[in-house]
Design a protein around this motif. Structure first.
Motif, short mmCIF file in Angstrom:
data_model
loop_
_atom_site.label_atom_id
_atom_site.label_comp_id
_atom_site.label_asym_id
_atom_site.label_seq_id
_atom_site.Cartn_x
_atom_site.Cartn_y
_atom_site.Cartn_z
N ALA A 1 0.83 -1.21 0.00
CA ALA A 1 0.00 0.00 0.00
C ALA A 1 0.86 1.25 0.00
O ALA A 1 0.53 2.25 -0.67
CB ALA A 1 -0.92 -0.01 1.22
N GLY B 1 -4.96 -2.79 4.98
CA GLY B 1 -5.98 -3.28 4.05
C GLY B 1 -6.39 -4.71 4.33
O GLY B 1 -7.21 -5.27 3.60
N ASN C 1 -6.62 0.02 -1.51
CA ASN C 1 -5.97 0.47 -0.29
C ASN C 1 -4.79 1.39 -0.60
O ASN C 1 -4.54 2.36 0.13
CB ASN C 1 -5.50 -0.72 0.54
N GLY C 2 -4.07 1.09 -1.69
CA GLY C 2 -3.03 2.02 -2.13
C GLY C 2 -3.60 3.36 -2.54
O GLY C 2 -3.00 4.41 -2.27
#
Length: 294
Positions: free
Chosen positions: A158, A195, A235-236
């Motif tokens: 992430a 995440g 999530n990134g």
């Protein structure tokens, strides 16, 4: 002329006489006594641990699906196999309590339920309940050691995706593991932001959607596997949005209510993408079935 014996009628749940409910009641009572502690601890974690909160949805859904599909399969009890599974579940329950290992203790509950199903209804009934049992397994929180092992690579991934997106926006970034250094600001991607929570929930929803809407095992597996890159990528993106807001708007937007809102928004988007994948796979399945029929 040879005579052929007529097949004995198969029993269903409707055909059980009121007097034969005594073994079922005894089995339920024994299960309640043996597994009251792990069940209570599981409910506590579902309610208090954000990483296990998806169990509040999966547990009741599993029970509802099992009740909804209780008919349609003949009861063919396999007493020997059922007793063997139950004995194994009780032994596992005892050993896990000695070692204070919660995951194994909770899994023994699932094994005991499977043993009761085989004993009273048979293997066909257990196979018909594959989806409820899978959801029950997914509702059990992972061991802390495994969570730490999985969460750290997810944090790094992430951080890399977020830093790359920030650089694409022309923001000077230096990445040090899961620490993103911006001019005048530091973003630390913690385990809670790895995440893993959304990944676990998406995998569970993928299993549920695949079991309800898709026909073929390969399609269901494809849908579940697609949840992994979706969760990691979004999530990134969440890390990128946090860094963008912190750098251009206000550092306070990287924490508190706004940070939680970003997480919920990303999960809703991920769920919508997963639903789109499920719709597309179901459409392909229908085309394939129509082609085979023609």
């Amino acid at each position: 002329m040879t005579s052929v014996a007529a097949p004995s009628p198969s029993r269903s749940l409707r055909s059980i006489s009121p007097g034969s409910w005594l073994p079922y009641l005894f089995g339920v009572a024994a299960f309640a006594v043996l597994f009251a502690e792990p069940f209570a601890l599981l409910l506590r974690d579902w309610w208090n641990d954000p990483e296990a909160g998806h169990g509040l949805l999966l547990g009741p859904v599993a029970v509802w699906l099992a009740w909804k599909s209780r008919r349609g399969v003949a009861l063919k009890p396999a007493h020997g196999w059922g007793v063997a599974i139950l004995v194994g579940a009780v032994v596992l329950r005892y050993l896990s309590s000695l070692a204070a290992e919660l995951f194994t203790m909770r899994m023994s509950m699932v094994f005991a339920l499977a043993g009761l199903g085989v004993y009273f209804a048979g293997w066909a009934r257990l196979r018909a309940w594959w989806l409820p049992f899978t959801l029950l397994v997914l509702s059990i929180p992972l061991p802390a050691v495994l969570v730490g092992t999985i969460a750290l690579p997810l944090q790094f991934q992430a951080s890399r995706i977020g830093a790359a997106l920030l650089e694409m926006r022309g923001i000077p970034v230096r990445l040090d593991g899961n620490l993103i250094l911006l001019p005048g600001h530091r973003l630390f991607v913690t385990e809670a932001c790895s995440g893993l929570r959304s990944l676990t929930a998406l995998l569970s929803l993928g299993v549920l959607a695949g079991g309800l809407w898709l026909r073929y095992p390969i399609s269901r597996l494809g849908l579940v596997m697609s949840a992994i890159p979706v969760a990691v990528l979004l999530n990134g993106v969440r890390v990128f949005l946090t860094g963008f807001l912190v750098f251009f708007v206000d550092p306070k937007l990287g924490e508190g209510f706004m940070h939680m809102t970003e997480g919920w928004a990303m999960f809703v988007i991920a769920f919508a993408i997963l639903g789109g994948f499920a719709w597309a796979i179901a459409w392909l399945e229908n085309r394939y079935a129509a082609r085979r029929a023609s």
